[in-house]
Design a protein around this motif. Structure first.
Motif, PDB file in Angstrom:
ATOM      1  N   ARG A  34      48.921  42.389  38.553  1.00  0.00           N
ATOM      2  CA  ARG A  34      48.769  41.390  37.483  1.00  0.00           C
ATOM      3  C   ARG A  34      49.415  40.060  37.867  1.00  0.00           C
ATOM      4  O   ARG A  34      48.861  38.987  37.611  1.00  0.00           O
ATOM      5  CB  ARG A  34      49.364  41.915  36.184  1.00  0.00           C
ATOM      6  CG  ARG A  34      48.553  43.030  35.577  1.00  0.00           C
ATOM      7  CD  ARG A  34      49.160  43.529  34.270  1.00  0.00           C
ATOM      8  NE  ARG A  34      48.406  44.672  33.793  1.00  0.00           N
ATOM      9  CZ  ARG A  34      48.892  45.907  33.743  1.00  0.00           C
ATOM     10  NH1 ARG A  34      50.140  46.148  34.104  1.00  0.00           N
ATOM     11  NH2 ARG A  34      48.135  46.900  33.324  1.00  0.00           N
ATOM     12  N   ILE A  35      50.595  40.116  38.475  1.00  0.00           N
ATOM     13  CA  ILE A  35      51.288  38.894  38.907  1.00  0.00           C
ATOM     14  C   ILE A  35      50.488  38.184  39.990  1.00  0.00           C
ATOM     15  O   ILE A  35      50.302  36.968  39.941  1.00  0.00           O
ATOM     16  CB  ILE A  35      52.721  39.224  39.386  1.00  0.00           C
ATOM     17  CG1 ILE A  35      53.588  39.629  38.194  1.00  0.00           C
ATOM     18  CG2 ILE A  35      53.336  38.037  40.123  1.00  0.00           C
ATOM     19  CD1 ILE A  35      54.943  40.188  38.575  1.00  0.00           C
ATOM     20  N   LEU A  36      50.005  38.937  40.973  1.00  0.00           N
ATOM     21  CA  LEU A  36      49.200  38.336  42.041  1.00  0.00           C
ATOM     22  C   LEU A  36      47.916  37.727  41.484  1.00  0.00           C
ATOM     23  O   LEU A  36      47.514  36.628  41.878  1.00  0.00           O
ATOM     24  CB  LEU A  36      48.866  39.380  43.108  1.00  0.00           C
ATOM     25  CG  LEU A  36      50.027  39.825  43.984  1.00  0.00           C
ATOM     26  CD1 LEU A  36      49.604  40.977  44.885  1.00  0.00           C
ATOM     27  CD2 LEU A  36      50.555  38.665  44.810  1.00  0.00           C
ATOM     28  N   TRP A  37      47.273  38.423  40.554  1.00  0.00           N
ATOM     29  CA  TRP A  37      46.038  37.914  39.944  1.00  0.00           C
ATOM     30  C   TRP A  37      46.309  36.601  39.208  1.00  0.00           C
ATOM     31  O   TRP A  37      45.532  35.661  39.286  1.00  0.00           O
ATOM     32  CB  TRP A  37      45.461  38.960  38.980  1.00  0.00           C
ATOM     33  CG  TRP A  37      43.987  38.812  38.805  1.00  0.00           C
ATOM     34  CD1 TRP A  37      43.343  37.899  38.024  1.00  0.00           C
ATOM     35  CD2 TRP A  37      42.984  39.578  39.442  1.00  0.00           C
ATOM     36  NE1 TRP A  37      41.987  38.067  38.125  1.00  0.00           N
ATOM     37  CE2 TRP A  37      41.734  39.094  38.994  1.00  0.00           C
ATOM     38  CE3 TRP A  37      43.012  40.641  40.336  1.00  0.00           C
ATOM     39  CZ2 TRP A  37      40.546  39.640  39.419  1.00  0.00           C
ATOM     40  CZ3 TRP A  37      41.807  41.171  40.740  1.00  0.00           C
ATOM     41  CH2 TRP A  37      40.600  40.669  40.290  1.00  0.00           C
ATOM     42  N   THR A  38      47.450  36.525  38.515  1.00  0.00           N
ATOM     43  CA  THR A  38      47.829  35.306  37.800  1.00  0.00           C
ATOM     44  C   THR A  38      48.088  34.163  38.766  1.00  0.00           C
ATOM     45  O   THR A  38      47.637  33.031  38.542  1.00  0.00           O
ATOM     46  CB  THR A  38      49.079  35.556  36.929  1.00  0.00           C
ATOM     47  OG1 THR A  38      48.807  36.632  36.036  1.00  0.00           O
ATOM     48  CG2 THR A  38      49.464  34.322  36.151  1.00  0.00           C
ATOM     49  N   ILE A  42      46.060  30.617  38.978  1.00  0.00           N
ATOM     50  CA  ILE A  42      46.715  29.310  38.849  1.00  0.00           C
ATOM     51  C   ILE A  42      46.449  28.437  40.067  1.00  0.00           C
ATOM     52  O   ILE A  42      46.178  27.246  39.947  1.00  0.00           O
ATOM     53  CB  ILE A  42      48.231  29.487  38.614  1.00  0.00           C
ATOM     54  CG1 ILE A  42      48.470  30.083  37.223  1.00  0.00           C
ATOM     55  CG2 ILE A  42      48.975  28.164  38.766  1.00  0.00           C
ATOM     56  CD1 ILE A  42      49.890  30.523  36.967  1.00  0.00           C
ATOM     57  N   LEU A  43      46.508  29.039  41.257  1.00  0.00           N
ATOM     58  CA  LEU A  43      46.283  28.279  42.481  1.00  0.00           C
ATOM     59  C   LEU A  43      44.804  27.982  42.717  1.00  0.00           C
ATOM     60  O   LEU A  43      44.472  27.147  43.557  1.00  0.00           O
ATOM     61  CB  LEU A  43      46.861  29.033  43.684  1.00  0.00           C
ATOM     62  CG  LEU A  43      48.376  29.214  43.690  1.00  0.00           C
ATOM     63  CD1 LEU A  43      48.805  30.037  44.888  1.00  0.00           C
ATOM     64  CD2 LEU A  43      49.076  27.861  43.695  1.00  0.00           C
ATOM     65  N   GLY A  44      43.948  28.671  42.013  1.00  0.00           N
ATOM     66  CA  GLY A  44      42.522  28.433  42.143  1.00  0.00           C
ATOM     67  C   GLY A  44      41.919  29.021  43.401  1.00  0.00           C
ATOM     68  O   GLY A  44      40.887  28.569  43.872  1.00  0.00           O
ATOM     69  N   ILE A  45      42.564  30.034  43.963  1.00  0.00           N
ATOM     70  CA  ILE A  45      42.043  30.675  45.168  1.00  0.00           C
ATOM     71  C   ILE A  45      40.845  31.529  44.760  1.00  0.00           C
ATOM     72  O   ILE A  45      40.987  32.495  44.023  1.00  0.00           O
ATOM     73  CB  ILE A  45      43.116  31.544  45.849  1.00  0.00           C
ATOM     74  CG1 ILE A  45      44.284  30.669  46.272  1.00  0.00           C
ATOM     75  CG2 ILE A  45      42.545  32.298  47.036  1.00  0.00           C
ATOM     76  CD1 ILE A  45      45.476  31.429  46.789  1.00  0.00           C
TER      77      ILE A  45
END
Length: 65
Positions: A34-38, A42-45
């Motif tokens: 969940r943290i990585l997905w967020t 945010i970074l738009g990757i």
């Protein structure tokens, strides 16, 4: 036993169970996914939000698969 990518149900599910299902499939903690997905959102990757929505419709629920 064959590993299958499914959405989680019950207490592991937060929104639709996609991150919990991916975490279970990869053998990682759901909070980490969940943290990585967020962060990726945010970074738009890539397009994580679009990918998430597609996965909601494609991945079967845990009990159904």
């Amino acid at each position: 036993m064959e590993k299958k990518l499914t959405r989680t149900i019950g207490s592991e599910k937060m929104l639709f169970g996609v991150c919990g299902g991916v975490a279970k499939y990869l053998g990682l903690d759901a909070t980490l996914i969940r943290i990585l997905w967020t962060i990726f959102t945010i970074l738009g990757i890539g397009t994580p939000i679009l990918i998430y929505i597609i996965m909601v419709f494609i991945m079967p629920k845990e009990g159904i698969a």
